[in-house]
Write a protein that holds these residues in place. Sequence first.
Motif, PDB file in Angstrom:
ATOM      1  N   TYR A 114       0.850  -1.180   0.000  1.00 25.15           N
ATOM      2  CA  TYR A 114       0.000   0.000   0.000  1.00 25.15           C
ATOM      3  C   TYR A 114       0.887   1.231   0.000  1.00 25.15           C
ATOM      4  N   VAL A 115       0.282   2.377  -0.322  1.00 21.51           N
ATOM      5  CA  VAL A 115       0.998   3.654  -0.327  1.00 21.51           C
ATOM      6  C   VAL A 115       0.199   4.638   0.521  1.00 21.51           C
ATOM      7  N   VAL A 116       0.918   5.425   1.367  1.00 15.83           N
ATOM      8  CA  VAL A 116       0.281   6.395   2.250  1.00 15.83           C
ATOM      9  C   VAL A 116       0.832   7.780   1.926  1.00 15.83           C
ATOM     10  N   ASP A 117       0.019   8.797   2.260  1.00 15.91           N
ATOM     11  CA  ASP A 117       0.488  10.166   2.064  1.00 15.91           C
ATOM     12  C   ASP A 117       1.228  10.640   3.311  1.00 15.91           C
ATOM     13  N   GLY A 118       1.540  11.925   3.385  1.00 17.86           N
ATOM     14  CA  GLY A 118       2.314  12.453   4.504  1.00 17.86           C
ATOM     15  C   GLY A 118       1.586  12.418   5.824  1.00 17.86           C
ATOM     16  N   LYS A 119       0.257  12.137   5.827  1.00 16.18           N
ATOM     17  CA  LYS A 119      -0.507  12.024   7.070  1.00 16.18           C
ATOM     18  C   LYS A 119      -0.791  10.583   7.450  1.00 16.18           C
ATOM     19  N   GLY A 120      -0.313   9.638   6.669  1.00 12.31           N
ATOM     20  CA  GLY A 120      -0.513   8.230   6.992  1.00 12.31           C
ATOM     21  C   GLY A 120      -1.797   7.649   6.469  1.00 12.31           C
ATOM     22  N   VAL A 138      -4.166   5.883   3.568  1.00 14.94           N
ATOM     23  CA  VAL A 138      -3.925   4.956   2.459  1.00 14.94           C
ATOM     24  C   VAL A 138      -4.487   5.558   1.172  1.00 14.94           C
ATOM     25  N   LEU A 139      -3.626   5.705   0.157  1.00 18.27           N
ATOM     26  CA  LEU A 139      -4.037   6.215  -1.149  1.00 18.27           C
ATOM     27  C   LEU A 139      -4.333   5.092  -2.131  1.00 18.27           C
ATOM     28  N   ALA A 140      -3.636   3.976  -2.023  1.00 17.61           N
ATOM     29  CA  ALA A 140      -3.848   2.825  -2.905  1.00 17.61           C
ATOM     30  C   ALA A 140      -3.359   1.587  -2.168  1.00 17.61           C
ATOM     31  N   SER A 141      -3.894   0.430  -2.564  1.00 20.11           N
ATOM     32  CA  SER A 141      -3.569  -0.789  -1.836  1.00 20.11           C
ATOM     33  C   SER A 141      -3.738  -1.984  -2.750  1.00 20.11           C
ATOM     34  N   SER A 142      -3.015  -3.067  -2.425  1.00 22.26           N
ATOM     35  CA  SER A 142      -3.198  -4.322  -3.145  1.00 22.26           C
ATOM     36  C   SER A 142      -4.464  -5.005  -2.651  1.00 22.26           C
ATOM     37  N   SER A 143      -4.807  -6.136  -3.280  1.00 22.92           N
ATOM     38  CA  SER A 143      -6.058  -6.821  -2.939  1.00 22.92           C
ATOM     39  C   SER A 143      -6.087  -7.295  -1.493  1.00 22.92           C
ATOM     40  N   LYS A 144      -4.923  -7.610  -0.898  1.00 16.19           N
ATOM     41  CA  LYS A 144      -4.876  -8.094   0.477  1.00 16.19           C
ATOM     42  C   LYS A 144      -4.488  -6.994   1.455  1.00 16.19           C
ATOM     43  N   GLY A 145      -4.279  -5.784   0.988  1.00 13.42           N
ATOM     44  CA  GLY A 145      -3.838  -4.697   1.837  1.00 13.42           C
ATOM     45  C   GLY A 145      -5.004  -3.990   2.515  1.00 13.42           C
ATOM     46  N   PRO A 146      -4.715  -2.927   3.295  1.00 12.33           N
ATOM     47  CA  PRO A 146      -5.759  -2.165   3.986  1.00 12.33           C
ATOM     48  C   PRO A 146      -6.632  -1.421   3.003  1.00 12.33           C
ATOM     49  N   GLU A 147      -7.821  -1.047   3.430  1.00 16.25           N
ATOM     50  CA  GLU A 147      -8.734  -0.347   2.538  1.00 16.25           C
ATOM     51  C   GLU A 147      -8.274   1.085   2.322  1.00 16.25           C
TER      52      GLU A 147
END
Length: 815
Positions: free
Chosen positions: A202-208, A210-219
């Motif tokens: 997954y990828v997070v912004d500067g505030k933590g 989640v902007l995008a995630s894999s199928s098994k990652g967080p929403e």
Amino acid sequence: MSATKDKGKNWFLRGGLFAKYVLALVGLVVFVLAVNGALETWISYRGIKGTLTDAMSEKADATAKRFEQAISDLERQISWVTRASSNTIELRRADYAQLLGQVPAVSQLTLISGQGRELLRLSRQTTTVNSNADFSRDVRFTETIARGTAYAPAYFRDGRPFMSIGEQHSGFNAGVTMAEIDLRFLNDYFGDSQVGRLAHAYVVDGKGRVLASSSKGPEVGKDLAALPQVAAVLSPSGRPIASGKDVDGNAVLTTATAAPNLGWYVFYEQPTAQALSPIRDQLVRIALLIALGLMVAVIAGTILARRMLEPITALRTGARRLGAGDFGHRIEVKTSDELEELAGQFNSMATQLAETYSDLEAKVKERTRDLAQSINELKVLEEVGRAVASSLDLNAVLPTVAARALEITHADAVLIYGYDAARRSFNLTQSIGIDAATEGHHRAIDAANSPLGEAAAKGEPLAISDLTTNADYPPDHPLRDVVVGAGFHSVLVVPLVDQQGVLGALVVLRKAAGDFPSSLIGLMKTFAHQAVLAMRNARLFTEVDQKSHALEEANATVREQADKLREQTEALKDWNKSLEQRVETQLGELERVRRLERFLAPQVAQLIASSDNPEGLLDSHRREVTVVFCDLRGFTAFTEATEPEEAMNVLREYHAALGKLIFKYEGTLDKYAGDGVMILFNAPIQLADHTARAVKMAVEMRDTVGPLTEKWRNRGHSLGFGIGIALGYATLGQVGFEQRLEYAAIGSVTNLASRLCGEAKAGQIVVSRRVYGMVEACVEGRAIDDLVLKGFNHPILAAEILSWKGEPSAEAAAE
């Protein structure tokens, strides 16, 4: 006391010899194998953890670079709509619509003027023009003005991630295009093939968040700032950690890579339990080795204690006979140790098994009777199910349901009622054990204050053990007048209901008073479900039959409409033919105008397109023309020292400024190469004041490009602007080939204009003496020294134009 100690010592020597040898051998083997296994496990753990961490780190680095590249590509695509040639709202709207169609990630485009006012906002659903919203203090606008290109922090709307990219337009105070990017396309970079079968990313912004995630990652949109691995990279030190927790609190191996241009962090994680599965396999192998060592130790102990073979054989033989059912057999072992004690336990167990076996036989007979009854009930249910599935006629299905219910409940009568929702009453539809022709109020029972209505309201069966003694139902009750009169006492009412409402009730009557067993009530609920299914299927069949007739009528209407539509289609074909001819004519006119507008001013192109002989205006001919040549001083050195993108931005601003003036004074753009631009006047359309137009345009060009050079100088670019103008005869016409034609002038006058431009200094307009003589009354100028120009055999008389005074009055011209 001494005798007691000796007895205990002798017992240990006599009864614990096997245990001593076996424990000593087992302890030694287990210790060696355990130490060796622990060392191998620790080394494997370090190696596997390092390998997995390095692999995930490489994937995170690659994904971060792809994210930056994707945003950079979007920036380049957005910069296309900032071109200076789109200088009207309609052109901007067309460019914005084309970009929205080509780039799905762009969800909205906003045009903001140089003063920070919204001029146009275009999304996939709405268009807003001249809303005049104030963005002058918006950080996205101010950052774009300051930097030329600005990325805004990510934000969420309706649970979807977005970011904004600002692009400054070419030209002085030209404005800004603000693009809103839908970041859901980032999920495509986290496919299972890229992330892996066991890992998630997954990828997070500067505030933590989640902007995008894999199928098994967080929403997407979840705040992960509290997770230890996310908090570590968001801290001032920004140092990632190798272990962390997922959103469910499970331990994970993690790696993180920053995308510095975007302020994002890409995480790749794998559950520690899955990552260390090879360690578990190794532990299993160690356990198997230990088990093998135990086996060897036991065998060695057995060999050392061969004297124990005889009692063990006796125990084995006795256990086999007990397993075969000979519970009267007793094991005789006299070893004064644990084996003798074990033999005693076997003998005690045989006694208990003999007692238990007799009780078990009685229970098996009882369970066999219950099983036979259950099988019979299942057969009856199967028969009812087949009857329901094979027919949609209630008159054929309900008698089967009633007969089988009477058979399996061993009751004396069964009644089936249907429910009339309009009258809120239950009507008798089927009966067994009671004369159906018997008159009485029981044939139609009001739902209110009746056991049928009460059961339907609760949705559960209602059992009455004795109707004659129940105070809730007086002698004049419609159900009691026939039931008690016929000799029945106990009543079971099962409602026929489903999710759509009440269909009726199933009533079971017995002459004997008493409670109904719970198993019987459950069985009757199943029968009720079968009856509900039959009633519902019959009603559906009736509705389908009615709709089928309606569809047949609608089909006839559709056929009539189709015939009318066919007639209208024939009429439309004739009209379409004439329309195609008109469209073809209009397209030809548009194509002619488009070709001319490549090198002529719009008004000149329209004039040629509307003339009776447009090709004749462009045929080769000789005419006196005024030629203007201009370019930038120091441009070659500038392009060698700066980036190509910056050079292209300067050229766009430069060409946009000159293009407006060329079209304003109705000049013909002959050609341009880089910073060099050549303009013709008096061709192909003749102008009486073509020399004055050329000089006046050159003065306004110098005044327009001057502020641009100051702006470029502030950006570190030292550029100047020079102009040369010449007057003379040239041969004019189209040059090129069929797919690429241009209108051009050939003659020494074009070379003279180019050489005069080359002699001009920054901010200087150098003209031939003939040009100066034509406009001397309208300008402030001065003669300059004769110029020796390349390609000319004699010095050229020249002058410098300082400013434009304006057209002289009639009196001054007369004087």
